[in-house]
Design a protein around this motif. Structure first.
Motif, mmCIF file in Angstrom:
data_model
loop_
_atom_site.group_PDB
_atom_site.id
_atom_site.type_symbol
_atom_site.label_atom_id
_atom_site.label_comp_id
_atom_site.label_asym_id
_atom_site.label_seq_id
_atom_site.Cartn_x
_atom_site.Cartn_y
_atom_site.Cartn_z
ATOM 1 N N ASN A 6 126.158 4.939 30.118
ATOM 2 C CA ASN A 6 126.910 4.393 31.239
ATOM 3 C C ASN A 6 128.363 4.799 31.067
ATOM 4 O OD1 ASN A 6 124.624 3.266 32.229
ATOM 5 N ND2 ASN A 6 125.173 1.157 31.756
ATOM 6 N N GLN A 7 129.023 5.113 32.155
ATOM 7 C CA GLN A 7 130.385 5.646 32.118
ATOM 8 C C GLN A 7 131.352 4.746 31.352
ATOM 9 O OE1 GLN A 7 131.927 8.152 34.578
ATOM 10 N NE2 GLN A 7 129.964 9.041 35.138
ATOM 11 N N GLU A 8 131.216 3.435 31.489
ATOM 12 C CA GLU A 8 132.170 2.526 30.866
ATOM 13 C C GLU A 8 131.821 2.160 29.426
ATOM 14 O OE1 GLU A 8 128.982 0.189 32.858
ATOM 15 O OE2 GLU A 8 130.339 1.690 33.621
ATOM 16 N N LEU A 9 130.688 2.631 28.906
ATOM 17 C CA LEU A 9 130.267 2.266 27.559
ATOM 18 C C LEU A 9 131.176 2.914 26.512
ATOM 19 C CD1 LEU A 9 128.009 0.562 26.232
ATOM 20 C CD2 LEU A 9 126.858 2.710 25.757
ATOM 21 N N ALA A 10 131.771 2.074 25.661
ATOM 22 C CA ALA A 10 132.666 2.557 24.602
ATOM 23 C C ALA A 10 132.689 1.537 23.476
ATOM 24 C CB ALA A 10 134.079 2.754 25.155
ATOM 25 N N GLN A 26 133.178 -2.583 23.554
ATOM 26 C CA GLN A 26 132.710 -3.190 24.802
ATOM 27 C C GLN A 26 131.647 -4.246 24.506
ATOM 28 O OE1 GLN A 26 131.120 -0.482 27.678
ATOM 29 N NE2 GLN A 26 130.344 -2.105 28.976
#
Length: 125
Positions: free
Chosen positions: A67-71, A74
């Protein structure tokens, strides 16, 4: 070797008068270097993984798409889709098995992955 055993080894080694040591136990290679007392405490260090962490593994061979926001850092909820594995032009969801915080991503987005390959390390809340 379980992470608890690694902690035991590190705790035993800290009492010995060495600056740097390499140890191999049961196929695990461990290289430890003591920090110089003159070094400042503002230096960055690599965090030791939490033994309560969970590895989210690939359920199949394919290409991982996070997912784009996975970092790292998080917070994710149990059952949240954190990635998809593309296999034969089909996309299969990879869900978080528990609520927690992403400790680190273990594969690159768009990378080919094997069955049961670790993708994400989660640490419980």
């Amino acid at each position: 070797m379980k992470i608890d055993k690694v902690y035991d080894i590190l705790n035993r080694l800290k009492d010995y008068p060495y600056q740097e040591i390499a140890v191999e136990v049961d196929g695990l290679k461990l290289h430890v270097k003591k920090a110089d007392a003159s070094q400042t405490t503002s230096q960055t260090t690599t965090p030791v993984p939490d033994p309560s962490g969970v590895m989210v593994k690939s359920p199949m061979v394919g290409i991982v798409h996070f997912n784009q926001e996975l970092a790292a850092g998080q917070v994710v909820e149990k059952g949240q889709v954190i990635a998809q594995i593309e296999s034969m032009k089909l996309f299969n969801d990879v869900k978080a098995p528990q609520a927690g915080t992403v400790q680190r991503l273990l594969a690159a987005d768009g990378e080919g992955v094997a069955y049961d390959q670790p993708l994400v390390e989660l640490v419980g809340k």
